[in-house]
Motif scaffolding. Structure first.
Motif, PDB file in Angstrom:
ATOM      1  N   THR A  25       0.836  -1.208   0.000  1.00  0.00           N
ATOM      2  CA  THR A  25       0.000   0.000   0.000  1.00  0.00           C
ATOM      3  C   THR A  25       0.867   1.254   0.000  1.00  0.00           C
ATOM      4  O   THR A  25       0.599   2.201  -0.749  1.00  0.00           O
ATOM      5  CB  THR A  25      -0.935   0.010   1.226  1.00  0.00           C
ATOM      6  OG1 THR A  25      -1.768  -1.153   1.186  1.00  0.00           O
ATOM      7  CG2 THR A  25      -1.801   1.250   1.261  1.00  0.00           C
ATOM      8  N   LEU A  26       1.900   1.265   0.839  1.00  0.00           N
ATOM      9  CA  LEU A  26       2.778   2.435   0.911  1.00  0.00           C
ATOM     10  C   LEU A  26       3.547   2.651  -0.388  1.00  0.00           C
ATOM     11  O   LEU A  26       3.839   3.803  -0.747  1.00  0.00           O
ATOM     12  CB  LEU A  26       3.748   2.304   2.090  1.00  0.00           C
ATOM     13  CG  LEU A  26       3.128   2.489   3.461  1.00  0.00           C
ATOM     14  CD1 LEU A  26       4.118   2.110   4.554  1.00  0.00           C
ATOM     15  CD2 LEU A  26       2.648   3.918   3.653  1.00  0.00           C
ATOM     16  N   ALA A  27       3.864   1.571  -1.100  1.00  0.00           N
ATOM     17  CA  ALA A  27       4.560   1.703  -2.379  1.00  0.00           C
ATOM     18  C   ALA A  27       3.680   2.424  -3.390  1.00  0.00           C
ATOM     19  O   ALA A  27       4.161   3.227  -4.200  1.00  0.00           O
ATOM     20  CB  ALA A  27       4.967   0.333  -2.907  1.00  0.00           C
ATOM     21  N   GLU A  28       2.375   2.164  -3.334  1.00  0.00           N
ATOM     22  CA  GLU A  28       1.431   2.799  -4.260  1.00  0.00           C
ATOM     23  C   GLU A  28       0.970   4.164  -3.765  1.00  0.00           C
ATOM     24  O   GLU A  28       0.772   5.081  -4.554  1.00  0.00           O
ATOM     25  CB  GLU A  28       0.216   1.896  -4.475  1.00  0.00           C
ATOM     26  CG  GLU A  28       0.517   0.636  -5.235  1.00  0.00           C
ATOM     27  CD  GLU A  28      -0.715  -0.246  -5.399  1.00  0.00           C
ATOM     28  OE1 GLU A  28      -1.845   0.272  -5.295  1.00  0.00           O
ATOM     29  OE2 GLU A  28      -0.536  -1.444  -5.637  1.00  0.00           O
ATOM     30  N   THR A  29       0.745   4.268  -2.443  1.00  0.00           N
ATOM     31  CA  THR A  29       0.200   5.492  -1.847  1.00  0.00           C
ATOM     32  C   THR A  29       1.005   5.827  -0.596  1.00  0.00           C
ATOM     33  O   THR A  29       0.630   5.430   0.503  1.00  0.00           O
ATOM     34  CB  THR A  29      -1.296   5.295  -1.485  1.00  0.00           C
ATOM     35  OG1 THR A  29      -1.971   4.667  -2.569  1.00  0.00           O
ATOM     36  CG2 THR A  29      -1.961   6.609  -1.142  1.00  0.00           C
ATOM     37  N   PRO A  30       2.107   6.552  -0.737  1.00  0.00           N
ATOM     38  CA  PRO A  30       2.988   6.823   0.403  1.00  0.00           C
ATOM     39  C   PRO A  30       2.330   7.550   1.573  1.00  0.00           C
ATOM     40  O   PRO A  30       2.803   7.440   2.696  1.00  0.00           O
ATOM     41  CB  PRO A  30       4.109   7.671  -0.199  1.00  0.00           C
ATOM     42  CG  PRO A  30       4.067   7.400  -1.656  1.00  0.00           C
ATOM     43  CD  PRO A  30       2.643   7.083  -1.985  1.00  0.00           C
TER      44      PRO A  30
ATOM     45  N   HIS B 295      -0.787   7.045   2.671  1.00  0.00           N
ATOM     46  CA  HIS B 295      -1.950   6.286   3.140  1.00  0.00           C
ATOM     47  C   HIS B 295      -1.943   6.248   4.675  1.00  0.00           C
ATOM     48  O   HIS B 295      -1.026   5.694   5.287  1.00  0.00           O
ATOM     49  CB  HIS B 295      -1.908   4.873   2.570  1.00  0.00           C
ATOM     50  CG  HIS B 295      -3.163   4.106   2.779  1.00  0.00           C
ATOM     51  ND1 HIS B 295      -3.432   3.441   3.953  1.00  0.00           N
ATOM     52  CD2 HIS B 295      -4.228   3.922   1.967  1.00  0.00           C
ATOM     53  CE1 HIS B 295      -4.611   2.856   3.857  1.00  0.00           C
ATOM     54  NE2 HIS B 295      -5.119   3.135   2.668  1.00  0.00           N
ATOM     55  N   PRO B 296      -2.960   6.836   5.329  1.00  0.00           N
ATOM     56  CA  PRO B 296      -2.955   6.961   6.798  1.00  0.00           C
ATOM     57  C   PRO B 296      -2.914   5.636   7.553  1.00  0.00           C
ATOM     58  O   PRO B 296      -2.165   5.504   8.517  1.00  0.00           O
ATOM     59  CB  PRO B 296      -4.252   7.721   7.101  1.00  0.00           C
ATOM     60  CG  PRO B 296      -4.636   8.376   5.827  1.00  0.00           C
ATOM     61  CD  PRO B 296      -4.109   7.514   4.737  1.00  0.00           C
ATOM     62  N   GLU B 297      -3.686   4.665   7.133  1.00  0.00           N
ATOM     63  CA  GLU B 297      -3.726   3.374   7.838  1.00  0.00           C
ATOM     64  C   GLU B 297      -2.393   2.647   7.696  1.00  0.00           C
ATOM     65  O   GLU B 297      -1.852   2.117   8.669  1.00  0.00           O
ATOM     66  CB  GLU B 297      -4.862   2.504   7.297  1.00  0.00           C
ATOM     67  CG  GLU B 297      -4.935   1.127   7.898  1.00  0.00           C
ATOM     68  CD  GLU B 297      -5.371   1.122   9.372  1.00  0.00           C
ATOM     69  OE1 GLU B 297      -4.991   0.182  10.083  1.00  0.00           O
ATOM     70  OE2 GLU B 297      -6.073   2.047   9.797  1.00  0.00           O
ATOM     71  N   ALA B 298      -1.853   2.599   6.481  1.00  0.00           N
ATOM     72  CA  ALA B 298      -0.588   1.906   6.249  1.00  0.00           C
ATOM     73  C   ALA B 298       0.563   2.606   6.984  1.00  0.00           C
ATOM     74  O   ALA B 298       1.446   1.939   7.533  1.00  0.00           O
ATOM     75  CB  ALA B 298      -0.298   1.827   4.751  1.00  0.00           C
TER      76      ALA B 298
END
Length: 156
Positions: free
Chosen positions: A60-65, A67-70
């Motif tokens: 998830t972080l790779a796609e959306t750095p 991202h609050p939950e990740a």
């Protein structure tokens, strides 16, 4: 021994070592050691669960750095499991938990005044006292101690 296994992400070995320690503590009829080994078993179980979930959070972080939950999960893993607070705080500051986010932002600002460091440590201590998870509670308390130690030389 369990700390080295957790540091190397060898959670099965850490579980076995903690279980063995518990068996020896029971044979020795040492209540304090029995309690400590039981707590360590729970800490390792939580660390293992967080590690297993990490792969999805990394994707998830790779796609959306941002991202609050990740970011929250990655920050908690780094702080509570790996004891890597400097890096973990950067993720917590982007996370969805408003309390952790605010604390992380204050700490990332690198306070240098003794009263600011002590106030930050007080906040981590307060969070630790409310925490039910032995892993998170222990890591927050240890981090607070570190901040208190940093504040001590300049304290009046």
């Amino acid at each position: 021994m369990t700390h080295e296994h957790v540091a190397a992400d060898q959670y099965d070995l850490a579980e076995k070592a903690a279980a063995t320690a518990g068996q020896h503590a029971r044979k020795a009829a040492a209540p304090a050691l029995i309690q400590r080994s039981a707590t360590r078993v729970r800490e390792i179980a939580e660390a293992k669960t967080r590690f297993k979930a990490l792969k999805g959070h990394l994707a998830t972080l790779a796609e959306t750095p941002d991202h609050p939950e990740a970011n929250l999960e990655m920050g908690q893993f780094l702080c509570y499991v790996k004891d890597e607070w400097d890096l973990g705080l950067r993720f917590l500051a982007k996370g969805k938990d408003p309390v952790l986010k605010a604390l992380a932002e204050k700490e990332i600002a690198l306070p240098t005044q003794a009263q600011d460091l002590a106030a930050l440590a007080d906040q981590w201590t307060s969070l630790a006292e409310k925490e039910k998870s032995p892993l998170r509670k222990g890591q927050m308390a240890a981090h607070a101690r570190t901040l208190y130690e940093l504040a001590l030389p300049a304290a009046t």
